[in-house]
Structure formats: C-alpha cells, structure tokens
Scaffold this motif. Structure first.
Motif, PDB file in Angstrom:
ATOM      1  N   HIS A  20       4.970  -3.984  -5.318  1.00 26.84           N
ATOM      2  CA  HIS A  20       4.494  -3.810  -6.694  1.00 26.84           C
ATOM      3  C   HIS A  20       3.590  -4.988  -7.029  1.00 26.84           C
ATOM      4  O   HIS A  20       3.564  -5.995  -6.301  1.00 26.84           O
ATOM      5  CB  HIS A  20       5.678  -3.758  -7.678  1.00 26.84           C
ATOM      6  N   LEU A  21       2.840  -4.893  -8.107  1.00 28.90           N
ATOM      7  CA  LEU A  21       2.009  -6.016  -8.520  1.00 28.90           C
ATOM      8  C   LEU A  21       2.895  -7.184  -8.946  1.00 28.90           C
ATOM      9  O   LEU A  21       3.840  -6.994  -9.716  1.00 28.90           O
ATOM     10  CB  LEU A  21       1.110  -5.608  -9.690  1.00 28.90           C
ATOM     11  N   PRO A  22       2.623  -8.382  -8.467  1.00 25.01           N
ATOM     12  CA  PRO A  22       3.445  -9.526  -8.872  1.00 25.01           C
ATOM     13  C   PRO A  22       3.213  -9.894 -10.339  1.00 25.01           C
ATOM     14  O   PRO A  22       2.110  -9.718 -10.869  1.00 25.01           O
ATOM     15  CB  PRO A  22       2.959 -10.653  -7.947  1.00 25.01           C
ATOM     16  N   GLN A  23       4.260 -10.383 -10.973  1.00 24.32           N
ATOM     17  CA  GLN A  23       4.125 -10.895 -12.327  1.00 24.32           C
ATOM     18  C   GLN A  23       3.511 -12.298 -12.258  1.00 24.32           C
ATOM     19  O   GLN A  23       3.498 -12.938 -11.210  1.00 24.32           O
ATOM     20  CB  GLN A  23       5.493 -10.963 -13.008  1.00 24.32           C
ATOM     21  N   GLU A 100       0.081  -0.727  -3.820  1.00 23.45           N
ATOM     22  CA  GLU A 100       1.506  -0.702  -4.152  1.00 23.45           C
ATOM     23  C   GLU A 100       2.234   0.426  -3.424  1.00 23.45           C
ATOM     24  O   GLU A 100       1.606   1.379  -2.922  1.00 23.45           O
ATOM     25  CB  GLU A 100       1.679  -0.534  -5.665  1.00 23.45           C
ATOM     26  N   ALA A 101       3.546   0.328  -3.368  1.00 21.72           N
ATOM     27  CA  ALA A 101       4.354   1.296  -2.633  1.00 21.72           C
ATOM     28  C   ALA A 101       4.215   2.713  -3.186  1.00 21.72           C
ATOM     29  O   ALA A 101       4.404   3.690  -2.459  1.00 21.72           O
ATOM     30  CB  ALA A 101       5.824   0.873  -2.648  1.00 21.72           C
ATOM     31  N   ASP A 102       3.857   2.840  -4.483  1.00 22.94           N
ATOM     32  CA  ASP A 102       3.700   4.166  -5.082  1.00 22.94           C
ATOM     33  C   ASP A 102       2.298   4.740  -4.865  1.00 22.94           C
ATOM     34  O   ASP A 102       1.943   5.761  -5.449  1.00 22.94           O
ATOM     35  CB  ASP A 102       4.026   4.135  -6.573  1.00 22.94           C
ATOM     36  N   SER A 103       1.480   4.081  -4.031  1.00 21.66           N
ATOM     37  CA  SER A 103       0.127   4.485  -3.621  1.00 21.66           C
ATOM     38  C   SER A 103      -0.963   4.093  -4.611  1.00 21.66           C
ATOM     39  O   SER A 103      -2.149   4.290  -4.338  1.00 21.66           O
ATOM     40  CB  SER A 103       0.025   5.995  -3.337  1.00 21.66           C
ATOM     41  N   ASN A 105      -3.461   1.466  -6.590  1.00 22.18           N
ATOM     42  CA  ASN A 105      -4.078   0.238  -6.121  1.00 22.18           C
ATOM     43  C   ASN A 105      -4.781  -0.511  -7.239  1.00 22.18           C
ATOM     44  O   ASN A 105      -5.163   0.067  -8.258  1.00 22.18           O
ATOM     45  CB  ASN A 105      -5.052   0.514  -4.969  1.00 22.18           C
ATOM     46  N   THR A 106      -4.911  -1.815  -7.046  1.00 21.18           N
ATOM     47  CA  THR A 106      -5.660  -2.701  -7.924  1.00 21.18           C
ATOM     48  C   THR A 106      -6.623  -3.464  -7.030  1.00 21.18           C
ATOM     49  O   THR A 106      -6.233  -3.954  -5.967  1.00 21.18           O
ATOM     50  CB  THR A 106      -4.721  -3.675  -8.655  1.00 21.18           C
ATOM     51  N   ALA A 246       0.440  11.349  -1.898  1.00 17.56           N
ATOM     52  CA  ALA A 246      -0.555  10.290  -1.759  1.00 17.56           C
ATOM     53  C   ALA A 246       0.037   9.079  -1.046  1.00 17.56           C
ATOM     54  O   ALA A 246       1.149   8.648  -1.345  1.00 17.56           O
ATOM     55  CB  ALA A 246      -1.089   9.883  -3.118  1.00 17.56           C
ATOM     56  N   VAL A 247      -0.751   8.529  -0.117  1.00 14.68           N
ATOM     57  CA  VAL A 247      -0.385   7.310   0.594  1.00 14.68           C
ATOM     58  C   VAL A 247      -1.203   6.131   0.077  1.00 14.68           C
ATOM     59  O   VAL A 247      -0.691   5.038  -0.124  1.00 14.68           O
ATOM     60  CB  VAL A 247      -0.606   7.491   2.119  1.00 14.68           C
ATOM     61  N   ASP A 248      -2.499   6.377  -0.150  1.00 10.41           N
ATOM     62  CA  ASP A 248      -3.426   5.321  -0.575  1.00 10.41           C
ATOM     63  C   ASP A 248      -4.581   5.994  -1.308  1.00 10.41           C
ATOM     64  O   ASP A 248      -5.308   6.796  -0.719  1.00 10.41           O
ATOM     65  CB  ASP A 248      -3.925   4.557   0.657  1.00 10.41           C
ATOM     66  N   THR A 249      -4.763   5.692  -2.589  1.00  4.93           N
ATOM     67  CA  THR A 249      -5.811   6.351  -3.378  1.00  4.93           C
ATOM     68  C   THR A 249      -7.180   5.675  -3.247  1.00  4.93           C
ATOM     69  O   THR A 249      -8.153   6.137  -3.847  1.00  4.93           O
ATOM     70  CB  THR A 249      -5.416   6.396  -4.865  1.00  4.93           C
ATOM     71  N   THR A 250      -7.267   4.595  -2.456  1.00  3.14           N
ATOM     72  CA  THR A 250      -8.557   3.932  -2.243  1.00  3.14           C
ATOM     73  C   THR A 250      -9.579   4.928  -1.698  1.00  3.14           C
ATOM     74  O   THR A 250      -9.289   5.673  -0.762  1.00  3.14           O
ATOM     75  CB  THR A 250      -8.404   2.764  -1.253  1.00  3.14           C
ATOM     76  N   ALA A 251     -10.758   4.948  -2.281  1.00  2.56           N
ATOM     77  CA  ALA A 251     -11.896   5.781  -1.861  1.00  2.56           C
ATOM     78  C   ALA A 251     -11.756   7.254  -2.231  1.00  2.56           C
ATOM     79  O   ALA A 251     -12.623   8.056  -1.871  1.00  2.56           O
ATOM     80  CB  ALA A 251     -12.171   5.656  -0.363  1.00  2.56           C
TER      81      ALA A 251
END
Length: 306
Positions: A20-23, A100-103, A105-106, A246-251
């Motif tokens: 997950h995104l770190p705080q 992130e694990a839920d696919s 991205n940032t 979804a595995v990776d939403t990049t692109a």
C-alpha cells in the motif's frame, strides 16, 4: 494501413511493488522492483503499432543507457524513430510507479529529455506529420511543441488527438481549438473543467464543458467502469469496460488511446465500435505487469472478443 504519428514522452519505468502507499514518515518494505520501457507517448505508439498502424515517433531521449533501452524497444516494435533526438548532457526521462497490491498505481515522473522537445523537433518532422492520418500528443512534453505540431497537422487536415495528461487547468484555447478529439480520464477531466466526474450526468457536463473550451469531440475514460463519448454532432453514450482481474493498471489509458486511434474513422461515425475495441485492448493490458510488456497485439485483442 493507417499512418499515426505520436509526439510524446519516453520514460524508463521503475516499478515498485508495494502492499500500500506508505504514510508520511513510514518505512515500508517493497515486495519487488522491476524496470520496463514506458512513457505515455511511447506506450501509445506501441499500442497503435501492435494493433495494426504504421507509427512514427517524435520525442527525445538522453545519450545514456536508458535512452538506448527506449529506442531499442520502439524499434523492436517496428516504430520509426527517425525523429527521436538523442541529447547529450541530458538524462532520459524516468517514471517511478508505486504499484499497490490492489493493482492501483501512483506515478512520479522526472521529465529529463522529454522537457527538451521543442518546435524545432516538430519542424524537422513536418512532412511526417502532414503525411499522417492521425497525430497524438500528451502533456509529458512541452505544450509549445504540441501546439506547433497540431497547427501543422490541421494545415494538412490530419486528425488531432490530445491526451491531456498530466492534467492542467491552463490549456491554451488555441490548442483546444485545434483538437479534434480530447481523451482525459475522470481525474483529468475534473482538473481541467472543475466538474467532479462521478456519474452519467457529471460525465456529460464535463464533456460539454470541454467542448465549450474548444475541443470538438470528447471521450472520458473512467477506469474499470468504462468510457463515455460525446461528439460534436451531439451523439453520446457510455461503453462499459470488460470485467477482468486487474494486476497492474499502468498503461491501460495509453493502450486505450493507441487502440482507439487505429480503429476510429476520419469522420468518427464509428466511435462506439472504436471505443469497444479500445476497451478490449485496455482490459488485456491491466491483466499483465509493466507498461509496454502488457500491451496486446491485434491477434490477442481479436481473440479476446471472440
């Protein structure tokens, strides 16, 4: 075969696989890290080429290892890189993708050589632009270059497609007036228009606002939900996305645009069919990891549609 020219970015993508995104202040262990060729412009060019178009690219890389990696990747797909400048003393563009694990991205972008693309690069490719059926651009390269390229394209009646990403509130009215089709996602549409895109009514409102700002035709992508189109003649509709894991939403958005432009007729009368095809291509992309490695071929898309 449709001729498509892409003016845009080339980035070396570093993909950081995280839970997950770190705080703020948190130290977080990564699950994995990998590198792949990317950049919104390059991704769109690869998608268009793999889906059947003849593609030329206008852009810049540094005279470094990453630059050669990106040029090799485009050339391996058969994309013409004659108008990709190799700049000494400038680093190739880079992107750092926190997956992130839920696919979801940032992404953080370091422009590098992409920020050096200018009107001279466009002028050198003038004949290529004017011989094209479609010109595609984004905002990872300077807007002044995009404006120059769109002027050249419209002088030759070439279709112009603008992906306004990263989004800005300050898109010149002159550029939008030269844009035949603008394709933002829901976040970008909100930044540009000030209208939160949350439902059918707000999609329509944002699309109409973009038309009021100068764009002729609008398609707003809304991730796993699908895509909304609103055309200059008033035709509009929503095309649901295909339901996949979804595995990776990049692109995914870049694949959508590359696929869309290979199928969209000059009069855009087939927009709904073109959006369905683009949705199918994007659905395949999100099932793989990395940007360009996950972009499908025409055979893969056709097979997925039965």
């Amino acid at each position: 075969m449709k001729k498509i020219t892409v003016l845009g970015s080339l980035n070396a993508d570093t993909i950081l696989h995280i839970p997950h995104l770190p705080q703020q202040g948190e130290t977080l262990a990564m699950d994995d890290a990998s590198t792949a060729p990317g950049g919104k412009g390059a991704n769109q060019a690869v998608a268009a080429k793999r889906l059947g178009a003849d593609v030329n690219f206008i852009g810049a890389v540094g005279d470094d290892q990453n630059g050669q990696l990106l040029l090799d990747a485009l050339q391996a797909d058969g994309i013409d890189t004659a108008h990709v400048a190799e700049l000494s003393g400038v680093a190739t563009g880079a992107a750092y993708i926190m997956l992130e694990a839920d696919s979801n991205n940032t992404i953080l972008i370091l422009g590098g050589a992409n920020r050096q693309v200018n009107e001279s690069n466009v002028a050198a490719a003038d004949a290529t632009i004017k011989a094209s059926d479609v010109l595609i651009a984004q905002f990872e390269t300077p807007m002044v270059a995009t404006l120059s390229a769109f002027k050249a394209a419209k002088a030759a009646d070439v279709m112009t497609v603008l992906n306004p990403a990263p989004a800005t509130k300050d898109i010149p009215a002159e550029l939008l007036a030269l844009t035949d089709l603008v394709v933002p996602n829901e976040t970008e549409a909100e930044i540009i228009t000030g209208i939160p895109v949350t439902d059918d009514l707000s999609m329509e409102s944002a699309a109409k606002r973009l038309q009021e700002m100068g764009a002729k035709n609008v398609i707003i992508t809304v991730g796993e939900r699908g895509s909304y189109f609103h055309m200059a003649d008033g035709e509009n509709g929503f095309v649901p996305a295909l339901k996949v894991k979804a595995v990776d939403t990049t692109a995914a958005g870049d694949t959508f645009i590359g696929a869309l432009t290979t199928k969209l007729d000059a009069d855009m009368r087939n927009v709904e069919d073109a959006v369905r095809f683009a949705n199918a291509a994007a659905a395949i992309t999100v099932q793989g990891a990395g940007a360009q490695p996950s972009i499908p071929t025409l055979d893969q898309v056709n097979a997925s549609r039965g």
